[in-house]
Motif scaffolding. Structure first.
Motif, PDB file in Angstrom:
ATOM      1  N   ARG A 165      -1.671   2.562  -4.663  1.00  0.00           N
ATOM      2  CA  ARG A 165      -2.270   3.656  -3.898  1.00  0.00           C
ATOM      3  C   ARG A 165      -3.777   3.468  -3.903  1.00  0.00           C
ATOM      4  O   ARG A 165      -4.425   3.639  -4.926  1.00  0.00           O
ATOM      5  CB  ARG A 165      -1.868   5.007  -4.490  1.00  0.00           C
ATOM      6  CG  ARG A 165      -0.374   5.227  -4.461  1.00  0.00           C
ATOM      7  CD  ARG A 165       0.026   6.643  -4.814  1.00  0.00           C
ATOM      8  NE  ARG A 165       1.475   6.815  -4.714  1.00  0.00           N
ATOM      9  CZ  ARG A 165       2.103   7.075  -3.589  1.00  0.00           C
ATOM     10  NH1 ARG A 165       1.423   7.202  -2.466  1.00  0.00           N
ATOM     11  NH2 ARG A 165       3.419   7.205  -3.569  1.00  0.00           N
TER      12      ARG A 165
ATOM     13  N   GLY B 255       0.784  -1.228   0.000  1.00  0.00           N
ATOM     14  CA  GLY B 255       0.000   0.000   0.000  1.00  0.00           C
ATOM     15  C   GLY B 255       0.813   1.274   0.000  1.00  0.00           C
ATOM     16  O   GLY B 255       2.041   1.284  -0.167  1.00  0.00           O
ATOM     17  N   SER B 256       0.106   2.375   0.228  1.00  0.00           N
ATOM     18  CA  SER B 256       0.667   3.711   0.039  1.00  0.00           C
ATOM     19  C   SER B 256       1.784   4.038   1.007  1.00  0.00           C
ATOM     20  O   SER B 256       2.770   4.688   0.633  1.00  0.00           O
ATOM     21  CB  SER B 256      -0.460   4.749   0.183  1.00  0.00           C
ATOM     22  OG  SER B 256      -1.511   4.486  -0.721  1.00  0.00           O
ATOM     23  N   ASP B 257       1.689   3.639   2.258  1.00  0.00           N
ATOM     24  CA  ASP B 257       2.611   4.113   3.290  1.00  0.00           C
ATOM     25  C   ASP B 257       3.967   3.421   3.296  1.00  0.00           C
ATOM     26  O   ASP B 257       4.933   3.964   3.834  1.00  0.00           O
ATOM     27  CB  ASP B 257       1.968   3.946   4.674  1.00  0.00           C
ATOM     28  CG  ASP B 257       1.164   5.167   5.065  1.00  0.00           C
ATOM     29  OD1 ASP B 257       1.086   6.090   4.242  1.00  0.00           O
ATOM     30  OD2 ASP B 257       0.614   5.186   6.179  1.00  0.00           O
TER      31      ASP B 257
ATOM     32  N   ASN C 294      -9.355   2.990  12.086  1.00  0.00           N
ATOM     33  CA  ASN C 294      -8.024   2.586  12.548  1.00  0.00           C
ATOM     34  C   ASN C 294      -8.088   1.792  13.849  1.00  0.00           C
ATOM     35  O   ASN C 294      -7.363   0.807  14.030  1.00  0.00           O
ATOM     36  CB  ASN C 294      -7.139   3.818  12.723  1.00  0.00           C
ATOM     37  CG  ASN C 294      -6.756   4.450  11.399  1.00  0.00           C
ATOM     38  OD1 ASN C 294      -6.628   3.770  10.390  1.00  0.00           O
ATOM     39  ND2 ASN C 294      -6.584   5.766  11.390  1.00  0.00           N
TER      40      ASN C 294
ATOM     41  N   GLY D  66     -12.316   8.149  10.466  1.00  0.00           N
ATOM     42  CA  GLY D  66     -10.969   7.618  10.277  1.00  0.00           C
ATOM     43  C   GLY D  66     -10.421   6.979  11.535  1.00  0.00           C
ATOM     44  O   GLY D  66      -9.803   5.920  11.481  1.00  0.00           O
TER      45      GLY D  66
ATOM     46  N   LEU E 281      -6.226  -0.643   2.311  1.00  0.00           N
ATOM     47  CA  LEU E 281      -7.027   0.495   2.761  1.00  0.00           C
ATOM     48  C   LEU E 281      -6.457   1.135   4.023  1.00  0.00           C
ATOM     49  O   LEU E 281      -6.849   2.235   4.401  1.00  0.00           O
ATOM     50  CB  LEU E 281      -8.472   0.042   3.009  1.00  0.00           C
ATOM     51  CG  LEU E 281      -9.535   1.125   3.191  1.00  0.00           C
ATOM     52  CD1 LEU E 281      -9.636   1.991   1.939  1.00  0.00           C
ATOM     53  CD2 LEU E 281     -10.888   0.496   3.514  1.00  0.00           C
TER      54      LEU E 281
ATOM     55  N   THR F 298     -15.949   0.500   7.301  1.00  0.00           N
ATOM     56  CA  THR F 298     -15.973   1.391   6.133  1.00  0.00           C
ATOM     57  C   THR F 298     -17.298   2.144   6.029  1.00  0.00           C
ATOM     58  O   THR F 298     -17.373   3.145   5.311  1.00  0.00           O
ATOM     59  CB  THR F 298     -15.744   0.599   4.828  1.00  0.00           C
ATOM     60  OG1 THR F 298     -16.822  -0.336   4.621  1.00  0.00           O
ATOM     61  CG2 THR F 298     -14.429  -0.162   4.866  1.00  0.00           C
TER      62      THR F 298
ATOM     63  N   PHE G 244      -3.510   2.787   6.399  1.00  0.00           N
ATOM     64  CA  PHE G 244      -2.282   3.578   6.319  1.00  0.00           C
ATOM     65  C   PHE G 244      -1.515   3.375   7.623  1.00  0.00           C
ATOM     66  O   PHE G 244      -1.877   3.937   8.658  1.00  0.00           O
ATOM     67  CB  PHE G 244      -2.622   5.051   6.094  1.00  0.00           C
ATOM     68  CG  PHE G 244      -3.285   5.312   4.770  1.00  0.00           C
ATOM     69  CD1 PHE G 244      -2.525   5.603   3.653  1.00  0.00           C
ATOM     70  CD2 PHE G 244      -4.664   5.220   4.640  1.00  0.00           C
ATOM     71  CE1 PHE G 244      -3.120   5.830   2.425  1.00  0.00           C
ATOM     72  CE2 PHE G 244      -5.268   5.434   3.407  1.00  0.00           C
ATOM     73  CZ  PHE G 244      -4.503   5.741   2.297  1.00  0.00           C
TER      74      PHE G 244
ATOM     75  N   ASP H 170      -7.358   4.146  -1.571  1.00  0.00           N
ATOM     76  CA  ASP H 170      -8.048   4.731  -0.421  1.00  0.00           C
ATOM     77  C   ASP H 170      -9.555   4.830  -0.650  1.00  0.00           C
ATOM     78  O   ASP H 170     -10.225   5.659  -0.048  1.00  0.00           O
ATOM     79  CB  ASP H 170      -7.474   6.116  -0.110  1.00  0.00           C
ATOM     80  CG  ASP H 170      -7.634   7.105  -1.265  1.00  0.00           C
ATOM     81  OD1 ASP H 170      -8.124   6.673  -2.337  1.00  0.00           O
ATOM     82  OD2 ASP H 170      -7.284   8.283  -1.091  1.00  0.00           O
ATOM     83  N   ASP H 171     -10.058   3.966  -1.527  1.00  0.00           N
ATOM     84  CA  ASP H 171     -11.483   3.987  -1.878  1.00  0.00           C
ATOM     85  C   ASP H 171     -12.248   3.059  -0.932  1.00  0.00           C
ATOM     86  O   ASP H 171     -12.317   1.849  -1.152  1.00  0.00           O
ATOM     87  CB  ASP H 171     -11.677   3.547  -3.324  1.00  0.00           C
ATOM     88  CG  ASP H 171     -13.088   3.817  -3.848  1.00  0.00           C
ATOM     89  OD1 ASP H 171     -14.019   3.882  -3.020  1.00  0.00           O
ATOM     90  OD2 ASP H 171     -13.251   3.954  -5.070  1.00  0.00           O
ATOM     91  N   ALA H 172     -12.832   3.632   0.127  1.00  0.00           N
ATOM     92  CA  ALA H 172     -13.543   2.825   1.116  1.00  0.00           C
ATOM     93  C   ALA H 172     -14.781   2.171   0.523  1.00  0.00           C
ATOM     94  O   ALA H 172     -15.136   1.038   0.881  1.00  0.00           O
ATOM     95  CB  ALA H 172     -13.935   3.691   2.307  1.00  0.00           C
TER      96      ALA H 172
END
Length: 487
Positions: free
Chosen positions: A51, A43-45, A365, A361, A287, A350, A289, A53-55
């Motif tokens: 990349r 993933g992104s991080d 998490n 958010g 999804l 989600t 991060f 991030d589409d929940a």
């Protein structure tokens, strides 16, 4: 990212996911944790390869995967063996989920400072067990049938309660003026009753059609079977009933009635379910991060909630829900500790993201971190706990079909496999000493990973695996001969 690189990356992720299942077995941790880790790494991080991030898309893909997983779980459910555990399972799936939700909500309110609506929303998201995690972990366990059946039925039927509570409390957060307890309870009853009825109806239609239709190729039968899984969910969801319950009931009905190409269809759905699990957990990992998970508030809050969930909320809900039923304290302890969390809570997390509520958010998490801790702590210790509580059934025997023989499209003979318990009356006897009917034939004996050719003077030993050729319509007779009921 180019199309070619995306396809290459998907292939690498699937290849790695399959091979890491061997690592999960050696380390005695659920494979889903490794799948999630692969998604987080890609993933992104971390690497930034994907990349994502589409929940809303993650919610869709997760729902599709859960349909396949629940359907496969239902096909593996033998109704005669689990029906005695239906009442306690439903008690856990409804009353138990509500109790766990309430306890977590109280903790969330005072630990996180959430409003009561947000606190109950978080409690509803993590209050249920996860079918994907339960089916995955129990597939490698020889746990007592009563306990295993209870956990499987609970995880297969508690999704409606979890979804209902999540949507209900989300309504209180987003539109408190229109939210109503009466309308919510009415909706829950409707969802469960209509979902059950539609599941039975579609199951009957599916089993009837599969056995009567003459398709041009046998390869179309698995596709036709899977179509009923999505039809069950789609039709139920369209009329605002529980699609997950409809899918599970449909599969149970199909599994417990005559079914052409049964073993081919079951193996196909097993492969599809494994693929769905891998894909779902990788997507859910994408999804996340990881940098956000390192927030001290998220870490400390998640650890506190996970410990409360594992050692307070789940045990209290189990012991109260099972008061009317006869379960030993060892069985209650195991069921309490086996309340694994997995994909369902993450997918439900989600919902607040899609709705765009405050703290969405943070809720996601915290749920994700809590699921990881729950799965790592509970999933990795189940084998040890089952041994310590003496809940393993090492001497149990099951009959499994290995090969189906077809004649003009209809299976009329099978080679089945069974393991002889150490206490079986055949142990110590020669094949010639048992009065095996002529229509049954012992084709091979597997002993200590070696194939033994069966002869008249071959002596049976405990834990021998027998391969027997039998007419399909005589399997019940064979079962009665091998395992007669005690007077």
């Amino acid at each position: 990212m180019s199309l070619q690189f995306t396809i290459l990356l998907i292939g690498l992720l699937l290849f790695t996911a399959v091979w890491t299942t061997k690592l999960s077995s050696r380390l005695n941790i659920p494979a889903l944790l490794i799948f999630i880790a692969l998604g987080m790494i890609a993933g992104s991080d971390i690497t930034g390869f994907i990349r994502f991030d589409d929940a809303e898309l993650a919610q869709l893909l997760g729902t599709v995967a859960l349909i396949v997983i629940l359907f496969e779980g239902g096909l593996q459910t033998v109704w005669k063996e689990v029906k005695t555990e239906l009442a306690p399972s439903l008690s856990l799936a409804t009353f138990g989920v509500f109790i766990a939700t309430t306890i977590v909500a109280v903790a969330s309110h005072y630990i996180l400072g959430f409003s009561w609506a947000n606190a109950f929303l978080l409690g509803a998201i993590v209050g249920s067990t996860d079918a994907a995690a339960i089916f995955s972990v129990l597939s490698g366990q020889s746990v007592r049938r009563k306990v295993g059946s209870t956990l499987e039925l609970e995880s297969g039927t508690n999704d409606p309660m979890a979804v209902f509570l999540t949507v209900f409390f989300l309504e209180f957060v987003t539109n408190p003026k229109d939210a109503s307890l009466v309308s919510g309870l009415t909706s829950l009853i409707w969802e469960m009753m209509i979902g059950l009825l539609l599941g039975l109806l579609i199951g009957w239609i599916a089993s009837t059609l599969l056995n009567r239709i003459d398709l041009s190729s046998s390869s179309f039968y698995p596709i036709l079977l899977m179509s009923f899984a999505f039809l069950s969910f789609g039709i139920a969801d369209t009329v605002h009933a529980s699609g997950f319950l409809a899918v599970y009931v449909t599969a149970i009905y199909i599994s417990n009635h005559e079914l052409v190409y049964r073993q081919t269809l079951v193996r196909f759905t097993m492969s599809m379910a494994h693929l769905a699990q891998i894909g779902m957990f990788i997507v859910l990992g994408l999804l996340v991060f990881p940098k956000q998970l390192l927030d001290p508030q998220v870490i400390l809050s998640s650890i506190a909630l996970a410990l409360i969930l594992i050692f307070i909320a789940r045990p209290v809900s189990v012991w109260l829900s099972l008061i009317p039923f006869k379960y030993s304290w060892q069985e209650k302890v195991f069921v309490s500790f086996a309340g694994l969390k997995g994909a369902v809570p993450i997918i439900l997390a989600t919902y607040p993201l899609v709705a765009g509520i405050d703290n969405a958010g943070m809720i996601f998490n915290i749920v994700f971190f809590t699921v990881l801790l729950s799965t790592l702590i509970q999933g990795s210790m189940l084998t040890f706990l089952a041994d310590r509580l003496h809940l393993n059934e090492t001497g149990s025997s099951t009959i499994q079909t290995v090969i189906e023989f077809m004649s003009i499209g209809k299976p009329n003979a099978e080679i089945i496999e069974l393991t002889i318990p150490n206490s079986h009356p055949f142990v110590g006897k020669a094949i010639s000493d048992i009065d095996l009917p002529q229509e049954f034939l012992i084709t091979a004996i597997i002993r200590n990973d070696q194939i033994v050719t069966p002869r008249g003077d071959t002596i049976f030993e405990g834990r021998d695996q027998l391969l027997l050729l039998t007419p399909k319509h005589r399997i019940k007779t064979l079962k009665r001969f091998l395992f007669p009921k005690k007077p």
